[in-house]
Design a protein around this motif. Structure first.
Motif, short mmCIF file in Angstrom:
data_model
loop_
_atom_site.label_atom_id
_atom_site.label_comp_id
_atom_site.label_asym_id
_atom_site.label_seq_id
_atom_site.Cartn_x
_atom_site.Cartn_y
_atom_site.Cartn_z
N VAL A 132 0.84 -1.20 0.00
CA VAL A 132 0.00 0.00 0.00
C VAL A 132 0.88 1.25 0.00
O VAL A 132 2.04 1.23 0.40
CB VAL A 132 -0.96 0.04 1.21
CG1 VAL A 132 -1.93 -1.12 1.18
CG2 VAL A 132 -0.21 0.08 2.53
N MET A 133 0.26 2.33 -0.46
CA MET A 133 0.83 3.67 -0.31
C MET A 133 -0.33 4.65 -0.25
O MET A 133 -1.46 4.30 -0.56
CB MET A 133 1.84 3.99 -1.40
CG MET A 133 1.35 3.84 -2.81
SD MET A 133 2.62 4.26 -4.01
CE MET A 133 3.65 2.83 -3.99
N ASP A 134 -0.03 5.88 0.17
CA ASP A 134 -1.12 6.82 0.43
C ASP A 134 -0.81 8.24 -0.09
O ASP A 134 -0.70 9.18 0.68
CB ASP A 134 -1.44 6.86 1.92
CG ASP A 134 -0.23 7.19 2.79
OD1 ASP A 134 0.88 7.39 2.26
OD2 ASP A 134 -0.41 7.26 4.02
N PRO A 135 -0.73 8.40 -1.41
CA PRO A 135 -0.47 9.73 -1.96
C PRO A 135 -1.66 10.67 -1.73
O PRO A 135 -2.82 10.22 -1.71
CB PRO A 135 -0.26 9.46 -3.44
CG PRO A 135 -1.10 8.25 -3.71
CD PRO A 135 -0.95 7.41 -2.46
N MET A 136 -1.37 11.94 -1.58
CA MET A 136 -2.45 12.92 -1.47
C MET A 136 -3.23 12.93 -2.79
O MET A 136 -2.64 12.76 -3.86
CB MET A 136 -1.90 14.29 -1.11
CG MET A 136 -1.46 14.35 0.35
SD MET A 136 -0.77 15.93 0.86
CE MET A 136 0.94 15.67 0.36
N THR A 137 -4.52 13.14 -2.71
CA THR A 137 -5.40 13.01 -3.88
C THR A 137 -5.02 13.96 -5.01
O THR A 137 -5.29 13.67 -6.17
CB THR A 137 -6.87 13.23 -3.49
OG1 THR A 137 -7.01 14.51 -2.87
CG2 THR A 137 -7.36 12.14 -2.56
N TRP A 138 -4.41 15.08 -4.69
CA TRP A 138 -4.06 16.07 -5.72
C TRP A 138 -2.73 15.74 -6.42
O TRP A 138 -2.39 16.38 -7.41
CB TRP A 138 -4.02 17.48 -5.14
CG TRP A 138 -3.12 17.63 -3.95
CD1 TRP A 138 -3.52 17.61 -2.63
CD2 TRP A 138 -1.70 17.82 -3.93
NE1 TRP A 138 -2.42 17.77 -1.82
CE2 TRP A 138 -1.30 17.90 -2.59
CE3 TRP A 138 -0.73 17.91 -4.93
CZ2 TRP A 138 0.03 18.08 -2.21
CZ3 TRP A 138 0.59 18.09 -4.55
CH2 TRP A 138 0.96 18.17 -3.21
N ASN A 139 -2.00 14.74 -5.96
CA ASN A 139 -0.70 14.42 -6.54
C ASN A 139 -0.89 13.47 -7.73
O ASN A 139 -0.54 12.29 -7.70
CB ASN A 139 0.23 13.81 -5.48
CG ASN A 139 1.66 13.74 -5.94
OD1 ASN A 139 1.96 13.91 -7.11
ND2 ASN A 139 2.54 13.47 -5.00
N THR A 140 -1.45 14.01 -8.80
CA THR A 140 -1.86 13.20 -9.94
C THR A 140 -0.67 12.54 -10.64
O THR A 140 -0.82 11.43 -11.16
CB THR A 140 -2.68 14.03 -10.95
OG1 THR A 140 -1.91 15.17 -11.34
CG2 THR A 140 -4.00 14.48 -10.33
N ARG A 141 0.48 13.18 -10.69
CA ARG A 141 1.64 12.58 -11.34
C ARG A 141 2.04 11.29 -10.62
O ARG A 141 2.27 10.26 -11.25
CB ARG A 141 2.81 13.56 -11.38
CG ARG A 141 4.03 12.99 -12.08
CD ARG A 141 5.16 13.97 -12.18
NE ARG A 141 5.51 14.45 -10.86
CZ ARG A 141 6.12 15.60 -10.63
NH1 ARG A 141 6.44 16.38 -11.61
NH2 ARG A 141 6.42 15.96 -9.40
#
Length: 178
Positions: A132-141
């Motif tokens: 798993v990982m948890d990028p912020m929703t706005w980090n589209t790249r």
């Protein structure tokens, strides 16, 4: 971790890497995506966060012999599993966090190569059920990179990460081996 994939290698952090991490984590371009521009790291902060025993394995990422990024991985504890919505506490779930610190290497496929190498390495660990990982929703790249590597969006973690003075939602993204 000692992993290789073509021109990319991942190795355990060494004491000398604290200078490189300090440089990356005081760069506003990098901080815009990792930790926040309001939190540039001092040498002491790097030592406390990345070189203390906290159940996380820290690694330096090299590409074509150049230091380009950071990766850490860890087994999720039961508290985190519950917070993420997992109910089978017998599952072995590993999480990763990573960034490319050399901005000249952004948008060149290095992140994709890194994630693929890490997935392969961690799945070889006996008994791993998912990553798993948890990028912020706005980090589209970053999200596009992770999806290219076989991760999928599982659920939103509301107000999950404090970044630049505000709590932001993150995607919980999973890689589940077949």
């Amino acid at each position: 971790m000692n992993a290789r994939s073509g021109d990319l290698s991942v190795r355990p952090l060494e004491d000398r890497d604290k200078y490189t991490l300090s440089r990356w984590l005081s760069d506003p371009e990098v901080l815009a995506f990792y930790e926040g521009r309001d939190r540039p790291f001092s040498q002491q902060m790097v030592e406390e966060k990345f070189f203390s025993d906290r159940g996380v394995t820290g690694c330096l990422v090299e590409y074509e012999g150049n230091e380009v990024g950071y990766l850490q991985y860890y087994q999720l504890d039961h508290e985190t599993m519950i917070r993420y919505g997992y109910t089978n506490l017998d599952e072995v779930i590993y999480g990763t966090d990573q960034f490319i610190g050399e901005t000249a290497y952004w948008n060149k496929g290095v992140g994709t190569q890194l994630i693929r190498a890490v997935v392969e390495y961690l799945l070889q660990k006996e008994g791993v059920h998912r990553l798993v990982m948890d990028p912020m929703t706005w980090n589209t790249r970053a999200i596009r990179c992770y999806e290219k590597c076989g991760y999928s969006k599982a659920r939103i973690l509301q107000e999950h990460e404090l970044h630049e003075g505000e709590y932001h939602d993150s995607w919980l993204m999973e890689f589940i081996p077949e």
